[in-house]
Design an enzyme around this catalytic site. Sequence first.
Site, PDB file in Angstrom:
ATOM      1  N   VAL A 150      28.291  65.005 109.029  1.00 21.10           N
ATOM      2  CA  VAL A 150      27.422  65.373 107.911  1.00 21.10           C
ATOM      3  C   VAL A 150      25.924  65.246 108.235  1.00 21.10           C
ATOM      4  O   VAL A 150      25.088  65.607 107.413  1.00 21.10           O
ATOM      5  CB  VAL A 150      27.741  64.585 106.605  1.00 21.10           C
ATOM      6  CG1 VAL A 150      29.103  64.946 106.072  1.00 21.10           C
ATOM      7  CG2 VAL A 150      27.602  63.092 106.813  1.00 21.10           C
ATOM      8  N   LYS A 207      33.697  59.736 115.461  1.00 24.51           N
ATOM      9  CA  LYS A 207      35.121  59.405 115.311  1.00 24.51           C
ATOM     10  C   LYS A 207      35.929  59.794 116.551  1.00 24.51           C
ATOM     11  O   LYS A 207      36.951  59.188 116.841  1.00 24.51           O
ATOM     12  CB  LYS A 207      35.691  60.103 114.070  1.00 24.51           C
ATOM     13  CG  LYS A 207      35.154  59.494 112.779  1.00 24.51           C
ATOM     14  CD  LYS A 207      35.495  60.302 111.546  1.00 24.51           C
ATOM     15  CE  LYS A 207      34.916  59.601 110.311  1.00 24.51           C
ATOM     16  NZ  LYS A 207      34.823  60.463 109.147  1.00 24.51           N
ATOM     17  N   SER A 259      30.276  61.732 111.578  1.00 27.61           N
ATOM     18  CA  SER A 259      31.721  61.790 111.894  1.00 27.61           C
ATOM     19  C   SER A 259      32.032  62.229 113.316  1.00 27.61           C
ATOM     20  O   SER A 259      33.173  62.082 113.762  1.00 27.61           O
ATOM     21  CB  SER A 259      32.424  62.738 110.928  1.00 27.61           C
ATOM     22  OG  SER A 259      32.656  62.085 109.719  1.00 27.61           O
ATOM     23  N   TYR A 286      32.236  50.549 111.091  1.00 30.49           N
ATOM     24  CA  TYR A 286      32.374  51.998 110.844  1.00 30.49           C
ATOM     25  C   TYR A 286      31.018  52.631 110.492  1.00 30.49           C
ATOM     26  O   TYR A 286      30.665  53.704 110.998  1.00 30.49           O
ATOM     27  CB  TYR A 286      33.402  52.226 109.726  1.00 30.49           C
ATOM     28  CG  TYR A 286      33.465  53.653 109.250  1.00 30.49           C
ATOM     29  CD1 TYR A 286      34.128  54.635 109.985  1.00 30.49           C
ATOM     30  CD2 TYR A 286      32.828  54.043 108.064  1.00 30.49           C
ATOM     31  CE1 TYR A 286      34.164  55.954 109.549  1.00 30.49           C
ATOM     32  CE2 TYR A 286      32.860  55.363 107.624  1.00 30.49           C
ATOM     33  CZ  TYR A 286      33.524  56.313 108.370  1.00 30.49           C
ATOM     34  OH  TYR A 286      33.552  57.620 107.952  1.00 30.49           O
ATOM     35  N   TYR A 331      37.721  68.979 109.001  1.00 28.82           N
ATOM     36  CA  TYR A 331      38.282  68.691 107.671  1.00 28.82           C
ATOM     37  C   TYR A 331      39.062  69.878 107.146  1.00 28.82           C
ATOM     38  O   TYR A 331      39.894  70.424 107.847  1.00 28.82           O
ATOM     39  CB  TYR A 331      37.162  68.279 106.704  1.00 28.82           C
ATOM     40  CG  TYR A 331      36.201  67.339 107.354  1.00 28.82           C
ATOM     41  CD1 TYR A 331      36.622  66.075 107.738  1.00 28.82           C
ATOM     42  CD2 TYR A 331      34.897  67.718 107.659  1.00 28.82           C
ATOM     43  CE1 TYR A 331      35.760  65.201 108.373  1.00 28.82           C
ATOM     44  CE2 TYR A 331      34.038  66.851 108.293  1.00 28.82           C
ATOM     45  CZ  TYR A 331      34.479  65.605 108.655  1.00 28.82           C
ATOM     46  OH  TYR A 331      33.635  64.766 109.291  1.00 28.82           O
TER      47      TYR A 331
HETATM   48  N1  GLN Z   1      29.634  58.258 107.526  1.00 32.52           N
HETATM   49  C1  GLN Z   1      30.095  59.384 106.794  1.00 32.52           C
HETATM   50  C2  GLN Z   1      31.105  58.964 105.730  1.00 32.52           C
HETATM   51  O1  GLN Z   1      31.908  58.115 105.985  1.00 32.52           O
HETATM   52  C3  GLN Z   1      30.682  60.359 107.750  1.00 32.52           C
HETATM   53  C4  GLN Z   1      31.155  61.614 107.076  1.00 32.52           C
HETATM   54  C5  GLN Z   1      31.067  62.847 107.931  1.00 32.52           C
HETATM   55  O2  GLN Z   1      30.258  63.014 108.820  1.00 32.52           O
HETATM   56  N2  GLN Z   1      31.856  63.797 107.550  1.00 32.52           N
HETATM   57  O3  GLN Z   1      31.100  59.437 104.628  1.00 32.52           O
END
Ligand code: GLN
Length: 304
Positions: A258, A67, A64, A189, A240
Amino acid sequence: MIDYKQVLEDIHTELLGIEDTGEVASYIPELASVSQDNFGIYLNRINEENYCAGNWKTRFSVQSISKVLSLAKALSLVGTSIWNRMDVEPSGDPFNHLSLLEMEEGIPRNPLINAGAIVVADILISELKNPKEDFLAYVRGLANDATINYNERVATSEKATGFKNYATAYLLKSFGNLNNPVDQVLDFYFHQCALEMNCEQLSNAFYLFANRGICMRNKAHLTLTQVKRINAIMLTCGFYDEAGEFAFEVGLPGKSGVGGGIVALLPNEYILATWAPGLNPKGNSYLGMQALERFTTKTGASIF
Ligand code: GLN
């Protein structure tokens, strides 16, 4: 004068001594095999000497964290019209939460939760000629590093198990907030999330957010206002449902993934990247959060 070398070494030694109660992400099967025994930290200072400790050279899945980079690219391409398709409010929910998206009629709370990032991916697909290639070239350019790449195995692994992301994308589509086919948007994505970098490369890719929009190659990519906006979004939405906790404990804009990476920055001063794959229950690196908290406490530096 702060002895940064000593600060990083102390944090490294201290964290090796505490029990890592985090757990490696396993919902993306390819990530589950990463050893929890990794901890790396890299301090990238603007126009000053850099410092590092631990496994800062090992590449990991940035997930993530990407992003923020896709948001930066989209913002530089379409400007403020991006805010017609998503909001800038913290969600207070896990990154892949669905019910809020339905309640708010397909307008994601912010660009750093999955729903928002999927809309950003849709924008990039509409705007870029060869989306995956062009986005990779953009990230390589930001970090001044042509060796950065996608990990195809991770992208494929997530595609096979990314049911919630499919649900999110179809929900967005049903509300008219996705212009391209779901499969194409998610392929982009999943690749974006599967970017691999080490702590040094990650700090280089984020250099522009601490350096007024100017990247490692001395090229301006974002206006001052755009950088200010992106840093504000990182502060309020980068972790988050733990964004408040991160602002409270660390006091820097940042973003987690993650894969166990975290990158945070103090505008005009430094970018700090950490990697420790064990995640706390909210999906943020257990040791990474502690390392950053110790860093801003020991150095007395934060945006507050
Ligand atoms: N690729 C992961 C997902 O879409 C990214 C989630 C993350 O790093 N929080 O679930």
